[in-house]
Scaffold this active site. Structure first.
Site, PDB file in Angstrom:
ATOM      1  N   SER A   1       0.849  -1.193   0.000  1.00 25.60           N
ATOM      2  CA  SER A   1       0.000   0.000   0.000  1.00 25.60           C
ATOM      3  C   SER A   1       0.884   1.242   0.000  1.00 25.60           C
ATOM      4  CB  SER A   1      -0.853  -0.003   1.267  1.00 25.60           C
ATOM      5  OG  SER A   1      -1.538   1.222   1.429  1.00 25.60           O
TER       6      SER A   1
ATOM      7  N   TYR B   1      -2.106  -0.560  10.581  1.00 25.07           N
ATOM      8  CA  TYR B   1      -2.196  -0.899   9.148  1.00 25.07           C
ATOM      9  C   TYR B   1      -0.845  -0.613   8.494  1.00 25.07           C
ATOM     10  CZ  TYR B   1      -3.928  -1.023   4.315  1.00 25.07           C
ATOM     11  OH  TYR B   1      -4.115  -1.322   2.983  1.00 25.07           O
TER      12      TYR B   1
HETATM   13  P1  NDP Z   1     -11.374  -6.350  -0.379  1.00 23.28           P
HETATM   14  O1  NDP Z   1     -11.977  -6.211   0.971  1.00 23.28           O
HETATM   15  O2  NDP Z   1     -12.248  -6.287  -1.563  1.00 23.28           O
HETATM   16  O3  NDP Z   1     -10.538  -7.719  -0.466  1.00 23.28           O
HETATM   17  C1  NDP Z   1      -9.853  -8.272   0.632  1.00 23.28           C
HETATM   18  C2  NDP Z   1      -9.684  -9.758   0.373  1.00 23.28           C
HETATM   19  O4  NDP Z   1      -8.953 -10.341   1.467  1.00 23.28           O
HETATM   20  C3  NDP Z   1     -11.006 -10.492   0.293  1.00 23.28           C
HETATM   21  O5  NDP Z   1     -10.972 -11.413  -0.768  1.00 23.28           O
HETATM   22  C4  NDP Z   1     -11.101 -11.241   1.615  1.00 23.28           C
HETATM   23  O6  NDP Z   1     -11.810 -12.450   1.438  1.00 23.28           O
HETATM   24  C5  NDP Z   1      -9.613 -11.529   1.857  1.00 23.28           C
HETATM   25  N1  NDP Z   1      -9.351 -11.852   3.253  1.00 23.28           N
HETATM   26  C6  NDP Z   1      -9.542 -11.045   4.334  1.00 23.28           C
HETATM   27  N2  NDP Z   1      -9.262 -11.721   5.459  1.00 23.28           N
HETATM   28  C7  NDP Z   1      -8.898 -12.988   5.077  1.00 23.28           C
HETATM   29  C8  NDP Z   1      -8.508 -14.157   5.781  1.00 23.28           C
HETATM   30  N3  NDP Z   1      -8.438 -14.174   7.122  1.00 23.28           N
HETATM   31  N4  NDP Z   1      -8.200 -15.259   5.061  1.00 23.28           N
HETATM   32  C9  NDP Z   1      -8.282 -15.261   3.718  1.00 23.28           C
HETATM   33  N5  NDP Z   1      -8.638 -14.184   3.005  1.00 23.28           N
HETATM   34  C10 NDP Z   1      -8.946 -13.059   3.685  1.00 23.28           C
HETATM   35  O7  NDP Z   1     -10.238  -5.236  -0.442  1.00 23.28           O
HETATM   36  P2  NDP Z   1      -9.087  -4.897  -1.512  1.00 23.28           P
HETATM   37  O8  NDP Z   1      -9.243  -5.674  -2.740  1.00 23.28           O
HETATM   38  O9  NDP Z   1      -9.012  -3.444  -1.568  1.00 23.28           O
HETATM   39  O10 NDP Z   1      -7.806  -5.395  -0.699  1.00 23.28           O
HETATM   40  C11 NDP Z   1      -6.805  -6.239  -1.240  1.00 23.28           C
HETATM   41  C12 NDP Z   1      -5.440  -5.778  -0.747  1.00 23.28           C
HETATM   42  O11 NDP Z   1      -5.166  -4.486  -1.279  1.00 23.28           O
HETATM   43  C13 NDP Z   1      -5.314  -5.654   0.766  1.00 23.28           C
HETATM   44  O12 NDP Z   1      -4.086  -6.226   1.183  1.00 23.28           O
HETATM   45  C14 NDP Z   1      -5.303  -4.145   1.002  1.00 23.28           C
HETATM   46  O13 NDP Z   1      -4.572  -3.780   2.141  1.00 23.28           O
HETATM   47  C15 NDP Z   1      -4.606  -3.685  -0.279  1.00 23.28           C
HETATM   48  N6  NDP Z   1      -4.839  -2.275  -0.601  1.00 23.28           N
HETATM   49  C16 NDP Z   1      -6.106  -1.808  -0.877  1.00 23.28           C
HETATM   50  C17 NDP Z   1      -6.308  -0.467  -1.129  1.00 23.28           C
HETATM   51  C18 NDP Z   1      -7.666   0.106  -1.367  1.00 23.28           C
HETATM   52  O14 NDP Z   1      -7.814   1.353  -1.342  1.00 23.28           O
HETATM   53  N7  NDP Z   1      -8.696  -0.697  -1.607  1.00 23.28           N
HETATM   54  C19 NDP Z   1      -5.182   0.498  -1.124  1.00 23.28           C
HETATM   55  C20 NDP Z   1      -3.908  -0.114  -0.855  1.00 23.28           C
HETATM   56  C21 NDP Z   1      -3.755  -1.441  -0.609  1.00 23.28           C
HETATM   57  P3  NDP Z   1     -12.794 -13.154   2.500  1.00 23.28           P
HETATM   58  O15 NDP Z   1     -13.447 -12.067   3.309  1.00 23.28           O
HETATM   59  O16 NDP Z   1     -13.728 -13.911   1.627  1.00 23.28           O
HETATM   60  O17 NDP Z   1     -11.899 -14.041   3.304  1.00 23.28           O
END
Ligand code: NDP
Length: 249
Positions: free
Chosen positions: A143, A156
């Site tokens: 990020s 975070y």
């Molecule tokens: P989403 O919430 O759409 O996706 C997050 C994903 O992580 C989901 O598929 C969720 O699946 C999975 N996840 C969460 N906890 C678990 C767990 N315990 N085990 C397995 N899977 C897990 O958010 P984003 O797509 O935005 O996030 C993806 C990445 O991008 C993250 O690492 C975030 O920090 C990073 N990011 C996002 C930004 C943004 O502005 N959106 C900016 C910078 C970085 P499920 O709940 O089904 O398990």
């Protein structure tokens, strides 16, 4: 489909929504077989149908990656059932921002467990395969908060700075010697479900109010950056891509 990734196998964590879902689709569209992992199986199954519809192979693994055994098992099943592992996209994560003094320690632990520990578990499980193959590519979805911190991003940022440090150390240890590439992707604000999980209501409201003035990045924009990194020739190791919305000053 231009088949740049024909014959390759990718594992994408957090593929049930947002950036992970878009990345799994982008890799599959280039011909990769994809293992998709997250907790919400229904979401993974509908994604799997779309991937199969593109003519690519897909393996669905419902798992909580903050559990070491499930994380290791996901990597082992990928190698056993898809035959190898070429690209690991460490993407699963949560962002529970809020003022430190009012923070729930459970939120802090959850972020460390999924944003950091899960990355360590999955990567550790993948390294023997990459070393045996003499090739592999680890992509970290970090990020902007892995490069710069700010009030309320506290833990975070701890997790994302940690991911960046781990990635750089891995690069130094495995890149030249074992031909394992490491790429860190650092998105700014992307329109996904990430903010839905924010437990501190005032922080959530401020964050949403500030960022909804902008044209935010879309998950596909980050998937395109990942695809760029993983489709370069083996001599090219794209170390880092920092990508913000134009409106994010
Ligand atoms: P989403 O919430 O759409 O996706 C997050 C994903 O992580 C989901 O598929 C969720 O699946 C999975 N996840 C969460 N906890 C678990 C767990 N315990 N085990 C397995 N899977 C897990 O958010 P984003 O797509 O935005 O996030 C993806 C990445 O991008 C993250 O690492 C975030 O920090 C990073 N990011 C996002 C930004 C943004 O502005 N959106 C900016 C910078 C970085 P499920 O709940 O089904 O398990």
């Amino acid at each position: 489909m231009s088949n740049k990734l024909n014959g390759k196998v990718a594992l994408v964590t957090g593929a049930s929504s947002g950036i992970g879902e878009a990345t799994a689709l982008a890799l599959a569209e280039e011909g990769a077989s994809v293992c998709i992992v997250a907790r919400r199986e229904d979401r993974l199954q509908s994604l799997a149908e779309r991937i199969r519809g593109m003519g690519s192979k897909v393996l669905v693994i419902p798992a909580d990656l903050s559990d070491q055994a499930q994380a290791k098992g996901a990597v082992e099943r990928t190698v056993a059932e898809l035959g190898r592992l070429d690209i690991l996209v460490n993407n699963a994560g949560i962002m529970l921002l809020g003022p430190a003094a009012e923070a729930s320690l459970e939120d802090w632990k959850s972020m460390i467990n999924i944003n950091l520990m899960a990355v360590l578990y999955v990567t550790h499980a993948a390294l023997p395969t990459f070393r045996a193959q003499g090739a592999g590519h680890i992509v970290m979805v970090s990020s902007v908060s892995g490069r710069f911190t700010s009030p309320t991003s506290n833990v975070y940022s701890v997790t994302k700075f940690g991911v960046n440090a781990f990635a750089e150390s891995l690069r130094q240890e495995f890149s030249a010697k074992h031909k394992i590439r490491v790429s860190v992707i650092e998105p700014g604000v992307v329109a996904t479900e990430l903010t839905d999980h924010l437990t501190h209501q005032a922080t959530r409201e401020t964050y949403v109010a500030n960022t909804s003035k902008w044209e935010r990045l879309e998950s596909q924009d980050i998937a395109a950056a990942i695809l760029y990194a993983v489709t370069q020739p083996p001599r090219v190791n794209v170390n880092e891509i920092l990508i913000r919305p134009t409106d994010q000053g």
